[in-house]
Scaffold this motif. Structure first.
Motif, PDB file in Angstrom:
ATOM      1  N   LEU A  72       0.824  -1.176   0.004  1.00  0.00           N
ATOM      2  CA  LEU A  72       0.109  -0.026   0.015  1.00  0.00           C
ATOM      3  C   LEU A  72       0.993   1.301  -0.108  1.00  0.00           C
ATOM      4  CD1 LEU A  72      -2.959   0.502   0.228  1.00  0.00           C
ATOM      5  CD2 LEU A  72      -2.674   1.084   2.661  1.00  0.00           C
ATOM      6  N   ILE A  73       0.773   2.123  -0.933  1.00  0.00           N
ATOM      7  CA  ILE A  73       1.561   3.137  -0.884  1.00  0.00           C
ATOM      8  C   ILE A  73       0.913   4.554  -0.770  1.00  0.00           C
ATOM      9  CG2 ILE A  73       2.948   2.171  -2.666  1.00  0.00           C
ATOM     10  CD1 ILE A  73       1.378   4.178  -4.958  1.00  0.00           C
ATOM     11  N   SER A  74      -0.508   4.459  -0.424  1.00  0.00           N
ATOM     12  CA  SER A  74      -1.003   5.840  -0.057  1.00  0.00           C
ATOM     13  C   SER A  74      -2.161   5.304   1.051  1.00  0.00           C
ATOM     14  CB  SER A  74      -1.742   6.551  -1.120  1.00  0.00           C
ATOM     15  OG  SER A  74      -2.694   5.369  -1.850  1.00  0.00           O
ATOM     16  N   VAL A  75      -2.236   6.387   2.056  1.00  0.00           N
ATOM     17  CA  VAL A  75      -3.244   6.251   2.794  1.00  0.00           C
ATOM     18  C   VAL A  75      -4.348   6.876   2.840  1.00  0.00           C
ATOM     19  CG1 VAL A  75      -3.672   6.646   5.581  1.00  0.00           C
ATOM     20  CG2 VAL A  75      -1.421   5.697   4.785  1.00  0.00           C
ATOM     21  N   PHE A  76      -5.566   6.355   2.931  1.00  0.00           N
ATOM     22  CA  PHE A  76      -6.780   7.277   2.660  1.00  0.00           C
ATOM     23  C   PHE A  76      -7.450   7.657   3.963  1.00  0.00           C
ATOM     24  CE2 PHE A  76     -11.629   6.597   2.112  1.00  0.00           C
ATOM     25  CZ  PHE A  76     -11.915   7.621   1.222  1.00  0.00           C
ATOM     26  N   GLN A  77      -7.848   8.957   3.958  1.00  0.00           N
ATOM     27  CA  GLN A  77      -8.689   9.450   5.106  1.00  0.00           C
ATOM     28  C   GLN A  77      -9.937  10.164   4.794  1.00  0.00           C
ATOM     29  OE1 GLN A  77      -5.704  12.139   6.704  1.00  0.00           O
ATOM     30  NE2 GLN A  77      -4.928  10.504   8.291  1.00  0.00           N
ATOM     31  N   ILE A  78     -10.877   9.875   5.665  1.00  0.00           N
ATOM     32  CA  ILE A  78     -12.014  10.824   5.408  1.00  0.00           C
ATOM     33  C   ILE A  78     -12.107  11.662   6.650  1.00  0.00           C
ATOM     34  CG2 ILE A  78     -14.500  10.925   5.275  1.00  0.00           C
ATOM     35  CD1 ILE A  78     -14.214   8.097   4.362  1.00  0.00           C
ATOM     36  N   LEU A  79     -12.168  13.204   6.423  1.00  0.00           N
ATOM     37  CA  LEU A  79     -12.311  14.226   7.569  1.00  0.00           C
ATOM     38  C   LEU A  79     -13.857  14.295   7.685  1.00  0.00           C
ATOM     39  CD1 LEU A  79      -9.642  16.650   6.458  1.00  0.00           C
ATOM     40  CD2 LEU A  79      -9.336  14.621   7.978  1.00  0.00           C
ATOM     41  N   LEU A  80     -14.399  14.337   8.878  1.00  0.00           N
ATOM     42  CA  LEU A  80     -15.817  14.250   9.133  1.00  0.00           C
ATOM     43  C   LEU A  80     -16.095  15.476   9.993  1.00  0.00           C
ATOM     44  CD1 LEU A  80     -16.415  10.747   9.780  1.00  0.00           C
ATOM     45  CD2 LEU A  80     -16.963  11.772   7.757  1.00  0.00           C
ATOM     46  N   LYS A  81     -16.930  16.289   9.694  1.00  0.00           N
ATOM     47  CA  LYS A  81     -17.489  17.542  10.642  1.00  0.00           C
ATOM     48  C   LYS A  81     -19.029  17.376  10.583  1.00  0.00           C
ATOM     49  CE  LYS A  81     -16.402  22.419  11.082  1.00  0.00           C
ATOM     50  NZ  LYS A  81     -15.967  22.216  12.661  1.00  0.00           N
ATOM     51  N   LEU A  82     -19.370  17.703  11.881  1.00  0.00           N
ATOM     52  CA  LEU A  82     -20.782  17.670  12.251  1.00  0.00           C
ATOM     53  C   LEU A  82     -21.330  18.999  11.837  1.00  0.00           C
ATOM     54  CD1 LEU A  82     -19.824  14.935  13.378  1.00  0.00           C
ATOM     55  CD2 LEU A  82     -21.651  15.289  15.281  1.00  0.00           C
ATOM     56  N   ASP A  83     -22.497  19.110  11.301  1.00  0.00           N
ATOM     57  CA  ASP A  83     -23.020  20.471  10.874  1.00  0.00           C
ATOM     58  C   ASP A  83     -24.555  20.181  11.585  1.00  0.00           C
ATOM     59  OD1 ASP A  83     -24.143  22.540  10.076  1.00  0.00           O
ATOM     60  OD2 ASP A  83     -23.753  22.604   8.160  1.00  0.00           O
ATOM     61  N   PRO A  84     -24.710  20.648  12.864  1.00  0.00           N
ATOM     62  CA  PRO A  84     -26.005  20.507  13.540  1.00  0.00           C
ATOM     63  C   PRO A  84     -27.154  21.468  12.799  1.00  0.00           C
ATOM     64  CG  PRO A  84     -24.300  20.821  15.296  1.00  0.00           C
ATOM     65  CD  PRO A  84     -23.835  21.079  13.615  1.00  0.00           C
ATOM     66  N   ALA A  85     -26.924  22.695  12.363  1.00  0.00           N
ATOM     67  CA  ALA A  85     -27.728  23.508  11.663  1.00  0.00           C
ATOM     68  C   ALA A  85     -28.214  22.785  10.581  1.00  0.00           C
ATOM     69  CB  ALA A  85     -27.175  24.602  11.446  1.00  0.00           C
ATOM     70  N   GLN A  86     -27.525  21.922   9.738  1.00  0.00           N
ATOM     71  CA  GLN A  86     -27.997  21.230   8.531  1.00  0.00           C
ATOM     72  C   GLN A  86     -28.569  19.885   8.847  1.00  0.00           C
ATOM     73  OE1 GLN A  86     -28.826  23.130   5.810  1.00  0.00           O
ATOM     74  NE2 GLN A  86     -28.241  24.839   6.952  1.00  0.00           N
ATOM     75  N   ASN A  87     -28.263  19.308  10.149  1.00  0.00           N
ATOM     76  CA  ASN A  87     -28.277  17.807  10.201  1.00  0.00           C
ATOM     77  C   ASN A  87     -27.623  16.954   9.347  1.00  0.00           C
ATOM     78  OD1 ASN A  87     -29.944  18.164  12.473  1.00  0.00           O
ATOM     79  ND2 ASN A  87     -31.678  18.103  11.643  1.00  0.00           N
ATOM     80  N   GLU A  88     -26.469  17.439   8.805  1.00  0.00           N
ATOM     81  CA  GLU A  88     -25.513  16.572   8.108  1.00  0.00           C
ATOM     82  C   GLU A  88     -24.217  16.456   8.627  1.00  0.00           C
ATOM     83  OE1 GLU A  88     -26.024  18.851   4.351  1.00  0.00           O
ATOM     84  OE2 GLU A  88     -24.140  20.097   4.987  1.00  0.00           O
ATOM     85  N   VAL A  89     -23.496  15.412   8.201  1.00  0.00           N
ATOM     86  CA  VAL A  89     -22.118  15.160   8.569  1.00  0.00           C
ATOM     87  C   VAL A  89     -21.273  15.325   7.227  1.00  0.00           C
ATOM     88  CG1 VAL A  89     -20.321  13.619   9.231  1.00  0.00           C
ATOM     89  CG2 VAL A  89     -22.638  13.617  10.437  1.00  0.00           C
TER      90      VAL A  89
END
Length: 171
Positions: A72-89
């Motif tokens: 494996l030559i690359s690491v995959f990441q997901i950055l997650l931010k909660l947005d309570p005003a829109q009820n979305e991540v």
């Protein structure tokens, strides 16, 4: 779900699903963690600009051998931010380059930047003589970005929130 939602990886909750509190959504996201998964979800550090980071367990000693054999030559990441005003991540993907030195990973940032939504799969298997002197399968691996994304999307939508893939906007 529209075409743009499909392209960005946005998933909406089923109709009639009641939106839960931000704390319940955070708990649902963290509950995706399991010791047997090749990824982990951790609270973000203050300098990462998000609430959670989902990533391959590349620096976990139990997974060194698996990732090294997979080259494996690359690491995959997901950055997650909660947005309570829109009820979305809100979620954005990023990648890191990995160099293997004596079986130990050394992480370094890629020269070219990647931000957006990524769908990727890598797999492989190898047969050779084993340490017991018999010919057999030495390793078999499969890594898909969906292995990380799908359980998180299910947790978020199950809590009545939208999982919004971000490519160009604010996380």
């Amino acid at each position: 779900m529209g075409l743009f939602d499909k392209l960005t990886g946005t998933k909406k909750p089923a109709a009639g699903t009641q939106a839960r509190s931000p704390q319940e959504v955070a708990n649902a996201v963290m509950a995706v963690n399991r010791p047997t998964a090749p990824f982990q979800i951790r609270p973000a550090r203050p300098d990462e600009g998000c609430d959670f980071v989902a990533e391959w367990r590349i620096v976990d000693a139990r997974w060194y051998d698996v990732f090294a054999k997979a080259s494996l030559i690359s690491v995959f990441q997901i950055l997650l931010k909660l947005d309570p005003a829109q009820n979305e991540v809100r979620a954005v993907d990023r990648e890191w380059t990995v160099e293997w030195r004596a079986g130990v990973p050394s992480l370094s940032m890629k020269v070219e930047a990647f931000r957006g939504q990524k769908v990727e799969a890598s797999f492989g298997t190898a047969y050779a003589f084993t340490e017991q002197g018999q010919y057999g399968q030495v390793y078999n691996y499969r890594f898909r970005t969906g292995e990380i994304k799908e359980p998180i999307q299910d947790a978020v939508t199950g809590a009545g929130w939208t999982y919004k893939g971000v490519s160009f906007g604010k996380l």
